[in-house]
Motif scaffolding. Sequence first.
Motif, short mmCIF file in Angstrom:
data_model
loop_
_atom_site.label_atom_id
_atom_site.label_comp_id
_atom_site.label_asym_id
_atom_site.label_seq_id
_atom_site.Cartn_x
_atom_site.Cartn_y
_atom_site.Cartn_z
N ALA A 75 0.84 -1.21 0.00
CA ALA A 75 0.00 0.00 0.00
C ALA A 75 0.87 1.26 0.00
N LYS A 76 1.99 1.20 0.75
CA LYS A 76 2.88 2.38 0.78
C LYS A 76 3.45 2.63 -0.61
N ARG A 77 3.80 1.52 -1.31
CA ARG A 77 4.33 1.69 -2.67
C ARG A 77 3.24 2.24 -3.59
N ALA A 78 2.02 1.70 -3.47
CA ALA A 78 0.92 2.14 -4.35
C ALA A 78 0.58 3.61 -4.10
N SER A 79 0.75 4.06 -2.85
CA SER A 79 0.41 5.45 -2.55
C SER A 79 1.41 6.42 -3.19
N GLN A 80 2.51 5.86 -3.73
CA GLN A 80 3.49 6.74 -4.40
C GLN A 80 3.21 6.88 -5.90
N TRP A 81 2.24 6.11 -6.43
CA TRP A 81 1.98 6.18 -7.87
C TRP A 81 1.66 7.61 -8.33
N PRO A 82 0.90 8.42 -7.54
CA PRO A 82 0.62 9.78 -8.03
C PRO A 82 1.69 10.81 -7.65
N ASP A 83 2.88 10.34 -7.19
CA ASP A 83 3.90 11.29 -6.74
C ASP A 83 4.35 12.26 -7.83
N PHE A 84 4.16 11.87 -9.10
CA PHE A 84 4.57 12.76 -10.20
C PHE A 84 3.83 14.10 -10.10
N LEU A 85 2.61 14.07 -9.53
CA LEU A 85 1.84 15.32 -9.38
C LEU A 85 2.45 16.19 -8.28
N THR A 86 2.94 15.53 -7.22
CA THR A 86 3.59 16.27 -6.13
C THR A 86 4.82 16.97 -6.69
N VAL A 87 5.59 16.25 -7.52
CA VAL A 87 6.79 16.84 -8.12
C VAL A 87 6.39 18.01 -9.02
N ALA A 88 5.34 17.82 -9.82
CA ALA A 88 4.91 18.88 -10.73
C ALA A 88 4.48 20.12 -9.96
N SER A 89 3.86 19.92 -8.80
CA SER A 89 3.36 21.09 -8.05
C SER A 89 4.51 21.87 -7.42
N ASP A 90 5.72 21.25 -7.38
CA ASP A 90 6.89 21.99 -6.88
C ASP A 90 7.25 23.16 -7.79
N ALA A 91 6.77 23.09 -9.04
CA ALA A 91 7.08 24.17 -9.98
C ALA A 91 6.25 25.42 -9.67
N LEU A 92 5.25 25.30 -8.81
CA LEU A 92 4.40 26.45 -8.47
C LEU A 92 4.99 27.22 -7.30
N GLY A 93 4.66 28.50 -7.22
CA GLY A 93 5.05 29.28 -6.06
C GLY A 93 4.14 28.92 -4.88
N ASP A 94 4.55 29.30 -3.65
CA ASP A 94 3.77 28.96 -2.45
C ASP A 94 2.32 29.45 -2.57
N LYS A 95 2.16 30.71 -2.98
CA LYS A 95 0.80 31.29 -3.06
C LYS A 95 -0.03 30.56 -4.10
N GLU A 96 0.60 30.23 -5.23
CA GLU A 96 -0.13 29.53 -6.31
C GLU A 96 -0.61 28.16 -5.82
N ARG A 97 0.27 27.49 -5.05
CA ARG A 97 -0.08 26.15 -4.54
C ARG A 97 -1.30 26.22 -3.62
N VAL A 98 -1.28 27.22 -2.71
CA VAL A 98 -2.39 27.34 -1.76
C VAL A 98 -3.67 27.70 -2.52
N GLN A 99 -3.54 28.60 -3.50
CA GLN A 99 -4.72 29.01 -4.28
C GLN A 99 -5.29 27.82 -5.05
N LEU A 100 -4.37 27.01 -5.63
CA LEU A 100 -4.81 25.83 -6.39
C LEU A 100 -5.54 24.86 -5.46
N TYR A 101 -4.99 24.68 -4.27
CA TYR A 101 -5.60 23.73 -3.32
C TYR A 101 -6.99 24.21 -2.91
N ARG A 102 -7.09 25.51 -2.61
CA ARG A 102 -8.39 26.07 -2.22
C ARG A 102 -9.41 25.87 -3.36
#
Length: 216
Positions: A110-137
């Motif tokens: 399950a821990k390995r499977a929970s890493q399958w969408p990690d590419f999205l976490t990496v992609a969101s690193d390209a956003l600024g802090d404010k953009e990330r919070v706004q996107l999440y909201r």
Amino acid sequence: MATQTPLEETLPKRITAGLLRVGTALRSHAWEGAALAGLTPTQGEILTLLLSRSVPMRLGEIAADAALTSATVSEAVSTLETKGLVEKRRDANDGRALALRLTARGKTAAKRASQWPDFLTVASDALGDKERVQLYRTMVKLIYSMQGRGDVPPQRMCLSCAHFEPASGTRGAAAQHHCNYYKINYDDSGLRLDCAGHEEADMATQRKVWKIFNKS
Ligand code: SF4
């Protein structure tokens, strides 16, 4: 008649097209990860759901939460049992019912499977802090709106929770909300989508909260 140029497409259409591409990427990464682990994406989804909840779940709860049919869950669970990744035990709250839990090997899978969408976490690193919070909201609002139309299963999220007090009077992403259950203040980045303390608020309260939240 002239055909519509891409620039004439409405913004909601473009948002939908963007989300569809994210969906395609998620599906493709899930199939890739599942193939490497000898699972199907559905089996991986059930394992990660059990891992995130950390408590045994009944088949019906899994089906409702993952928006899958009982037959699909049943079939996936039988395979997971055969592989020794999950086991059925009597439900602690109802001795007549069975609940599913992860085995030690299941937790690792399950821990390995929970890493399958990690590419999205990496992609969101390209956003600024404010953009990330706004996107999440924005995402939280989108999910709440889809839930209201029955397009996603009910989520254990702050916006529908009886313990949630949205920020009032302060505007912007840094506005502080309050949780009366955990007794904490948090900004938009702390909004929960799947919280163990969640308690469904009545619709009148949810409408009031939505109005205040939209103004913050
Ligand atoms: S209990 Fe959880 S879902 Fe409810 S307001 Fe607090 S943090 Fe949000």
